[in-house]
Motif scaffolding. Structure first.
Motif, PDB file in Angstrom:
ATOM      1  N   GLN A 106     -83.046  37.039  77.669  1.00 55.70           N
ATOM      2  CA  GLN A 106     -83.888  37.774  76.732  1.00 55.70           C
ATOM      3  C   GLN A 106     -85.180  36.997  76.524  1.00 55.70           C
ATOM      4  O   GLN A 106     -85.151  35.781  76.337  1.00 55.70           O
ATOM      5  CB  GLN A 106     -83.153  37.937  75.392  1.00 55.70           C
ATOM      6  CG  GLN A 106     -83.956  38.588  74.285  1.00 55.70           C
ATOM      7  CD  GLN A 106     -83.227  38.561  72.950  1.00 55.70           C
ATOM      8  OE1 GLN A 106     -82.343  37.739  72.732  1.00 55.70           O
ATOM      9  NE2 GLN A 106     -83.611  39.447  72.046  1.00 55.70           N
ATOM     10  N   LEU A 107     -86.313  37.705  76.552  1.00 57.59           N
ATOM     11  CA  LEU A 107     -87.607  37.064  76.370  1.00 57.59           C
ATOM     12  C   LEU A 107     -88.174  37.428  75.011  1.00 57.59           C
ATOM     13  O   LEU A 107     -88.331  38.614  74.694  1.00 57.59           O
ATOM     14  CB  LEU A 107     -88.588  37.512  77.464  1.00 57.59           C
ATOM     15  CG  LEU A 107     -89.951  36.817  77.423  1.00 57.59           C
ATOM     16  CD1 LEU A 107     -89.880  35.470  78.136  1.00 57.59           C
ATOM     17  CD2 LEU A 107     -91.029  37.687  78.052  1.00 57.59           C
ATOM     18  N   LEU A 108     -88.496  36.410  74.216  1.00 53.90           N
ATOM     19  CA  LEU A 108     -89.105  36.610  72.905  1.00 53.90           C
ATOM     20  C   LEU A 108     -90.542  36.122  72.956  1.00 53.90           C
ATOM     21  O   LEU A 108     -90.798  34.973  73.338  1.00 53.90           O
ATOM     22  CB  LEU A 108     -88.353  35.820  71.831  1.00 53.90           C
ATOM     23  CG  LEU A 108     -86.845  36.001  71.722  1.00 53.90           C
ATOM     24  CD1 LEU A 108     -86.298  35.092  70.627  1.00 53.90           C
ATOM     25  CD2 LEU A 108     -86.495  37.448  71.448  1.00 53.90           C
ATOM     26  N   PHE A 109     -91.487  36.955  72.567  1.00 59.84           N
ATOM     27  CA  PHE A 109     -92.866  36.509  72.462  1.00 59.84           C
ATOM     28  C   PHE A 109     -93.030  35.651  71.210  1.00 59.84           C
ATOM     29  O   PHE A 109     -92.447  35.930  70.154  1.00 59.84           O
ATOM     30  CB  PHE A 109     -93.823  37.691  72.397  1.00 59.84           C
ATOM     31  CG  PHE A 109     -94.058  38.354  73.723  1.00 59.84           C
ATOM     32  CD1 PHE A 109     -94.651  37.657  74.775  1.00 59.84           C
ATOM     33  CD2 PHE A 109     -93.692  39.684  73.941  1.00 59.84           C
ATOM     34  CE1 PHE A 109     -94.868  38.261  76.004  1.00 59.84           C
ATOM     35  CE2 PHE A 109     -93.917  40.293  75.162  1.00 59.84           C
ATOM     36  CZ  PHE A 109     -94.496  39.584  76.198  1.00 59.84           C
ATOM     37  N   THR A 110     -93.831  34.600  71.339  1.00 58.61           N
ATOM     38  CA  THR A 110     -94.115  33.684  70.232  1.00 58.61           C
ATOM     39  C   THR A 110     -95.626  33.454  70.181  1.00 58.61           C
ATOM     40  O   THR A 110     -96.373  33.985  71.002  1.00 58.61           O
ATOM     41  CB  THR A 110     -93.406  32.336  70.427  1.00 58.61           C
ATOM     42  OG1 THR A 110     -93.957  31.682  71.594  1.00 58.61           O
ATOM     43  CG2 THR A 110     -91.897  32.515  70.605  1.00 58.61           C
ATOM     44  N   ILE A 129     -92.582  28.788  77.478  1.00 57.83           N
ATOM     45  CA  ILE A 129     -93.749  28.957  78.334  1.00 57.83           C
ATOM     46  C   ILE A 129     -94.957  29.355  77.493  1.00 57.83           C
ATOM     47  O   ILE A 129     -94.816  29.720  76.319  1.00 57.83           O
ATOM     48  CB  ILE A 129     -93.507  30.006  79.438  1.00 57.83           C
ATOM     49  CG1 ILE A 129     -93.093  31.348  78.817  1.00 57.83           C
ATOM     50  CG2 ILE A 129     -92.464  29.522  80.424  1.00 57.83           C
ATOM     51  CD1 ILE A 129     -92.898  32.457  79.846  1.00 57.83           C
ATOM     52  N   SER A 130     -96.142  29.293  78.100  1.00 57.35           N
ATOM     53  CA  SER A 130     -97.389  29.581  77.387  1.00 57.35           C
ATOM     54  C   SER A 130     -98.340  30.345  78.286  1.00 57.35           C
ATOM     55  O   SER A 130     -98.479  30.032  79.478  1.00 57.35           O
ATOM     56  CB  SER A 130     -98.042  28.275  76.927  1.00 57.35           C
ATOM     57  OG  SER A 130     -99.263  28.517  76.268  1.00 57.35           O
ATOM     58  N   GLU A 177     -94.329  26.800  69.213  1.00 52.53           N
ATOM     59  CA  GLU A 177     -93.389  27.552  68.380  1.00 52.53           C
ATOM     60  C   GLU A 177     -92.078  27.797  69.125  1.00 52.53           C
ATOM     61  O   GLU A 177     -90.989  27.656  68.544  1.00 52.53           O
ATOM     62  CB  GLU A 177     -93.993  28.886  67.949  1.00 52.53           C
ATOM     63  CG  GLU A 177     -93.056  29.672  67.028  1.00 52.53           C
ATOM     64  CD  GLU A 177     -93.508  31.089  66.751  1.00 52.53           C
ATOM     65  OE1 GLU A 177     -92.766  31.796  66.024  1.00 52.53           O
ATOM     66  OE2 GLU A 177     -94.570  31.510  67.270  1.00 52.53           O
ATOM     67  N   ALA A 178     -92.160  28.147  70.400  1.00 49.74           N
ATOM     68  CA  ALA A 178     -90.954  28.399  71.178  1.00 49.74           C
ATOM     69  C   ALA A 178     -90.055  27.162  71.216  1.00 49.74           C
ATOM     70  O   ALA A 178     -88.827  27.254  71.036  1.00 49.74           O
ATOM     71  CB  ALA A 178     -91.334  28.823  72.594  1.00 49.74           C
ATOM     72  N   LYS A 208    -105.059  32.447  74.965  1.00 47.33           N
ATOM     73  CA  LYS A 208    -104.467  31.515  74.001  1.00 47.33           C
ATOM     74  C   LYS A 208    -103.857  32.313  72.847  1.00 47.33           C
ATOM     75  O   LYS A 208    -104.293  33.423  72.552  1.00 47.33           O
ATOM     76  CB  LYS A 208    -105.524  30.550  73.480  1.00 47.33           C
ATOM     77  CG  LYS A 208    -106.137  29.681  74.565  1.00 47.33           C
ATOM     78  CD  LYS A 208    -107.323  28.901  74.048  1.00 47.33           C
ATOM     79  CE  LYS A 208    -107.982  28.108  75.153  1.00 47.33           C
ATOM     80  NZ  LYS A 208    -108.578  28.997  76.201  1.00 47.33           N
ATOM     81  N   GLY A 209    -102.852  31.726  72.206  1.00 46.96           N
ATOM     82  CA  GLY A 209    -102.270  32.363  71.033  1.00 46.96           C
ATOM     83  C   GLY A 209    -101.001  33.139  71.303  1.00 46.96           C
ATOM     84  O   GLY A 209    -100.468  33.778  70.388  1.00 46.96           O
ATOM     85  N   VAL A 210    -100.489  33.075  72.531  1.00 42.29           N
ATOM     86  CA  VAL A 210     -99.231  33.755  72.832  1.00 42.29           C
ATOM     87  C   VAL A 210     -98.446  32.933  73.849  1.00 42.29           C
ATOM     88  O   VAL A 210     -98.995  32.354  74.783  1.00 42.29           O
ATOM     89  CB  VAL A 210     -99.471  35.197  73.357  1.00 42.29           C
ATOM     90  CG1 VAL A 210    -100.260  35.191  74.662  1.00 42.29           C
ATOM     91  CG2 VAL A 210     -98.168  35.962  73.508  1.00 42.29           C
ATOM     92  N   GLY A 211     -97.158  32.867  73.618  1.00 36.44           N
ATOM     93  CA  GLY A 211     -96.233  32.193  74.519  1.00 36.44           C
ATOM     94  C   GLY A 211     -94.925  32.941  74.475  1.00 36.44           C
ATOM     95  O   GLY A 211     -94.856  34.075  73.989  1.00 36.44           O
ATOM     96  N   ALA A 212     -93.866  32.305  74.957  1.00 34.93           N
ATOM     97  CA  ALA A 212     -92.579  32.983  74.949  1.00 34.93           C
ATOM     98  C   ALA A 212     -91.445  31.973  74.993  1.00 34.93           C
ATOM     99  O   ALA A 212     -91.601  30.842  75.482  1.00 34.93           O
ATOM    100  CB  ALA A 212     -92.463  33.952  76.122  1.00 34.93           C
ATOM    101  N   LEU A 213     -90.305  32.413  74.476  1.00 31.26           N
ATOM    102  CA  LEU A 213     -89.057  31.666  74.586  1.00 31.26           C
ATOM    103  C   LEU A 213     -88.050  32.567  75.288  1.00 31.26           C
ATOM    104  O   LEU A 213     -87.769  33.678  74.814  1.00 31.26           O
ATOM    105  CB  LEU A 213     -88.538  31.272  73.205  1.00 31.26           C
ATOM    106  CG  LEU A 213     -87.159  30.578  73.175  1.00 31.26           C
ATOM    107  CD1 LEU A 213     -87.213  29.239  73.912  1.00 31.26           C
ATOM    108  CD2 LEU A 213     -86.686  30.388  71.746  1.00 31.26           C
TER     109      LEU A 213
END
Length: 372
Positions: A71-75, A196-197, A80-81, A205-210
């Motif tokens: 499952q991929l969650l945007f952060t 990841i970023s 933050e991830a 910039k300003g978004v990554g994921a876990l």
């Protein structure tokens, strides 16, 4: 033109580990979502559902470069991830490595002050962790093992698959900081969590994921609407997600050409910087990151003398501290050697001409420092 009417010398950008140039295709994907399609993606009306659909297209694109079955969650980014994964891990010990990013080391340190048992493994002069030493401390009672795939300062690739196997043998989860490797270096499928970023792969910039393996569910770090899988609260930016998705798609589509280009530039750079010493492993590394040392130079003066070359004195997240790099010190380098080291990073949009011109400027400035 500058304010005196003279033609300005173009900057040469060699700091790809700090951030990458935004891909034009990612920018184009973001503009309509910023300007026209402004609805909240969590709203139930038609405009909200249309924005949510854009988020899901992006989620699929980002996930295609990650292992299946997760499952991929945007952060808001990789920091933050990593914090969600580390702070939300099950009770037990934490094992990590001395050359990790501050987002890992500082979070692990905070967990240690809160009562968790934290072990930080040393590395050798090549920047690689000793797997036998790791096996001695990754034992039952450890809940989480954290390691970076590609080091942000020296480009060294850690034996992530082997570390994940050790973690699983001890009943622990394995968290991979894949920020520098995502889309460039294969991510071992044995990982349980991956951070990841976007802005490291020509996204915004300003978004990554876990990414979480199916069945892995850390405790939430912040509470609110639980918009991302019930684990991450906050309104998503469809524009940032879309830019991330397009950047990920381009990383997948251009993987072969990007790799060949970076390897060609790395070979060129190694000839241009033949009088410099490479920090970290010569073989177990991502070629687009060269951390180079020339004893006796003052790298801060070098940066000032080469104002038209954007290169790095270390991690951008710690560049203002004035302290020698913890990564270079972990390799056993003296403070003097660490302060004589610079990082040059390059990629898709770096030209051979730029690499050659930058090398001439850096070598001339370094030679001038050494002159009596």
């Amino acid at each position: 033109m500058d304010r005196h009417g003279a033609a300005s010398t173009p900057m040469i950008y060699l700091d790809y580990q700090a951030t990458t140039p935004l891909a034009p295709e990612a920018f184009d994907a973001m503009v309509p979502l910023l300007r026209d399609q402004f609805a909240n993606p969590h709203s139930a009306h038609r405009l909200g559902r249309a924005a949510a659909a854009q988020v899901e297209v992006a989620r699929d694109a980002v996930a295609r470069l990650l292992p299946p079955g997760g499952q991929l969650l945007f952060t808001s980014g990789a920091t933050e991830a990593l914090n969600i994964a580390i702070q939300g891990a099950p009770p037990g010990g934490i094992v990590t490595i001395a050359t990790e990013h501050a987002a890992v080391l500082d979070t692990a340190d905070a967990m240690g002050r809160a009562g968790r048992d934290v072990t930080v493994l040393p590395v050798g002069a090549d920047g690689l962790v000793d797997l036998e030493a790791a096996a001695r401390v990754i034992v039952p009672g450890v809940a989480l093992v954290v390691a970076m795939l590609v080091n942000n300062e020296i480009g060294v690739i850690q034996p992530v698959a082997a570390l994940a196997d050790l973690a699983h043998s001890a009943g622990a989860l394995f968290l991979c900081d894949a920020v520098q490797g995502y889309g460039r270096v294969p991510i071992p499928p044995a990982c349980d969590m991956i951070a990841i970023s976007a802005h490291k792969i020509h996204g915004p910039k300003g978004v990554g994921a876990l990414w979480l393996r199916d069945g892995v569910r850390p405790a939430p770090l912040i509470h609110g609407g639980g918009q991302e899988g019930g684990l991450r609260s906050g309104t998503l930016s469809p524009a940032l997600c879309a830019g991330f998705g397009v950047a990920a798609r381009l990383m997948r589509e251009r993987a072969g050409s990007d790799r060949a280009h970076v390897e060609s530039l790395a070979a060129l750079a190694r000839t241009f910087f033949a009088d410099w010493t490479l920090n970290g492993s010569d073989t177990h590394r991502y070629p687009g990151n060269l951390n180079l040392r020339r004893n006796g130079i003052d790298r801060a003066r070098l940066l000032s003398d080469c104002r038209n070359v954007a290169f790095s004195l270390g991690s951008a997240c710690a560049s203002g501290s004035g302290r020698p790099s913890h990564v270079l010190r972990a390799l056993g380098l003296s403070d003097g050697h660490a302060r004589a080291s610079v990082r040059i990073g390059f990629g898709r949009y770096t030209s051979r001409d730029e690499m050659e011109r930058a090398a001439i400027l850096l070598n001339e400035a370094a030679a001038a420092q050494a002159a009596p």
